[in-house]
Scaffold this active site. Structure first.
Site, short mmCIF file in Angstrom:
data_model
loop_
_atom_site.label_atom_id
_atom_site.label_comp_id
_atom_site.label_asym_id
_atom_site.label_seq_id
_atom_site.Cartn_x
_atom_site.Cartn_y
_atom_site.Cartn_z
N TRP A 103 0.83 -1.21 0.00
CA TRP A 103 0.00 0.00 0.00
C TRP A 103 0.86 1.25 0.00
O TRP A 103 0.55 2.22 -0.69
CB TRP A 103 -0.99 -0.02 1.16
CG TRP A 103 -1.93 -1.17 1.03
CD1 TRP A 103 -2.04 -2.24 1.87
CD2 TRP A 103 -2.86 -1.41 -0.04
NE1 TRP A 103 -2.98 -3.12 1.39
CE2 TRP A 103 -3.49 -2.64 0.23
CE3 TRP A 103 -3.21 -0.71 -1.19
CZ2 TRP A 103 -4.47 -3.18 -0.62
CZ3 TRP A 103 -4.18 -1.25 -2.04
CH2 TRP A 103 -4.79 -2.46 -1.74
N ASP A 170 -1.42 7.13 6.32
CA ASP A 170 -2.47 6.19 5.91
C ASP A 170 -2.71 5.26 7.10
O ASP A 170 -1.87 4.42 7.42
CB ASP A 170 -1.99 5.41 4.67
CG ASP A 170 -2.95 4.28 4.28
OD1 ASP A 170 -3.98 4.10 4.97
OD2 ASP A 170 -2.67 3.60 3.29
N LYS A 194 -12.31 -1.36 7.60
CA LYS A 194 -11.69 -2.24 8.60
C LYS A 194 -12.27 -1.90 9.97
O LYS A 194 -13.26 -2.50 10.37
CB LYS A 194 -10.18 -2.13 8.53
CG LYS A 194 -9.71 -2.68 7.17
CD LYS A 194 -8.36 -2.24 6.80
CE LYS A 194 -8.02 -2.28 5.35
NZ LYS A 194 -8.32 -3.48 4.59
C1 LIG Z 1 -3.04 0.21 4.67
C2 LIG Z 1 -3.94 0.25 3.47
N1 LIG Z 1 -3.91 1.34 2.67
C3 LIG Z 1 -4.69 1.42 1.58
C4 LIG Z 1 -5.54 0.41 1.22
C5 LIG Z 1 -6.40 0.55 -0.01
O1 LIG Z 1 -7.65 0.91 0.40
P1 LIG Z 1 -8.88 1.06 -0.61
O2 LIG Z 1 -9.24 -0.30 -1.06
O3 LIG Z 1 -9.92 1.70 0.27
O4 LIG Z 1 -8.46 1.94 -1.73
C6 LIG Z 1 -5.63 -0.73 2.03
C7 LIG Z 1 -6.55 -1.82 1.69
O5 LIG Z 1 -6.56 -2.88 2.28
C8 LIG Z 1 -4.79 -0.80 3.17
O6 LIG Z 1 -4.82 -1.88 3.96
#
Ligand SMILES: Cc1ncc(COP(=O)(O)O)c(C=O)c1O
Length: 353
Positions: A103, A170, A194
């Protein structure tokens, strides 16, 4: 109706049963008004208070003052990978990113489209099994970006660096799971699916005075300042996701807030990590000091036991234990709503292998 499973899914994931109940009632008849939550205007007198309270409760739980604004946007955390550089990176500026896994790498990839990005630390050399610590970020950067919890690998930042620029985080997979001094951050974002609610909205908490300093022409939907001006209703908001997130946060507030959730989460994680460390059939993936309290990644020491173990946890009513395909093994996600009784069921299965 099927028997309720012990749900260790990494996201979308378990939410409090009370939230599922109230959210489903609101779909049939919202607050007894004779209409579904899904068929009323987002600007109606019935929905506007939902958005207002969903924004206010975040500041109460995080202990933030009015220099911060709260938004519920769409596009998931992935759109924040783009909105952050658009709003905070000047045309000639540069930003510092910490690379702690998929991510974080995706955030870096997007930001690189718009500016000069320096990766100041990375744990790619050891399959993202740890959190890099030896780096510094000076004032030549427009901002520093990090990922507090790495959902796929099960690593978590236990502390955050002092940096000489704006701090962006994030927190998708550990928001509201532990007490932090949130006022040390300038911008926090988290996909709701989550610890916060269903998929469909992303929470953004932003310090107002950091905005308006870029010299970019920002497209309307990507402009935080515009969303703030429109009180998070620039366009039709994801009404169901916002309402269910509000219910989840109200449930959290009623049950002792973040401090109490943190205590419960620590107890769950200790129970499982103790078994992983004690039981010769298993080994952890992440370095001990960086182990996540939310996502516990582990594997079998003897792969020939896989079939037997998989059958055992499935028979015990456990769901969502397979590790992410890039890591393999197992991953138990212990989000706020997961009861410790479910962790005990998993531990009992591990002991019986
Ligand atoms: C730490 C983290 N950042 C970003 C994301 C991406 O999120 P989204 O699917 O809402 O774009 C995730 C998805 O699991 C994540 O765990």
């Amino acid at each position: 109706m099927g028997t309720k499973k012990h749900n260790f899914s990494a996201g979308p994931c378990i939410l409090p049963q009370e939230v599922f109940q109230k959210a489903s009632e609101a779909i049939l008849d919202f607050n007894g008004i004779g209409l579904s939550l899904l068929e009323i205007s987002h600007r109606s007198k019935d929905f506007v208070p939902v958005m207002d309270e969903a924004r206010a409760i975040v500041k109460r739980l995080m202990n933030l003052d009015d220099s911060y604004e709260v938004l519920y946007l769409q596009g998931g955390a992935s759109l924040q990978f783009i909105m952050v550089p658009f709003n905070l990176l000047t045309k000639t500026g540069k930003a510092a990113y910490l690379d702690t896994g998929t991510w974080a790498s995706n955030a870096i990839k997007e930001a690189k489209r718009w500016g000069n990005i320096d990766v100041v630390g990375s744990s790619a050399d050891e399959k993202y099994s740890y959190i890099p610590k030896d780096y510094s970020v000076d004032s030549s950067y427009d901002y520093f970006h990090c990922t507090s919890n790495n959902t796929i690998y099960g690593t978590q930042m236990k502390s955050f660096p002092e940096v000489d620029t704006l701090k962006v985080c994030d927190m998708s997979s550990d928001i509201f799971s532990r007490q932090l001094d949130f006022s040390k951050f300038d911008l926090i974002y988290a996909g709701a699916q989550k610890n916060m609610g269903p998929a469909g909205t992303v929470l953004v908490v932003v310090k107002k005075d950091i905005l308006g300093k870029t010299n970019r022409d920002i497209p309307a939907y990507l402009d935080y300042a515009l969303h703030i001006k429109k009180e998070s209703m620039f366009n039709t908001p994801p009404v169901f996701a916002v309402y269910a997130s509000l219910l989840t946060l109200q449930h959290l507030e009623k049950n002792g807030g973040i401090a109490a959730a943190e205590e419960r989460n620590n107890a769950k994680a200790k129970l499982l990590y103790d078994e992983i460390d004690y039981n010769p059939n298993f080994e952890g993936f992440a370095k001990k000091e960086d182990r996540s309290v939310m996502n516990v990644s582990f594997r079998l020491t003897d792969k020939s036991k896989k079939e037997k173990f998989d059958q055992m946890w499935k028979d015990a009513g456990i769901n969502g234990l397979n590790g992410h395909r890039s890591v393999g093994g197992y991953r138990a996600s212990l989000y706020n709503a997961l009861p410790i009784e479910s962790v005990q069921v998993l531990v009992d299965v591990m002991k019986a292998l």
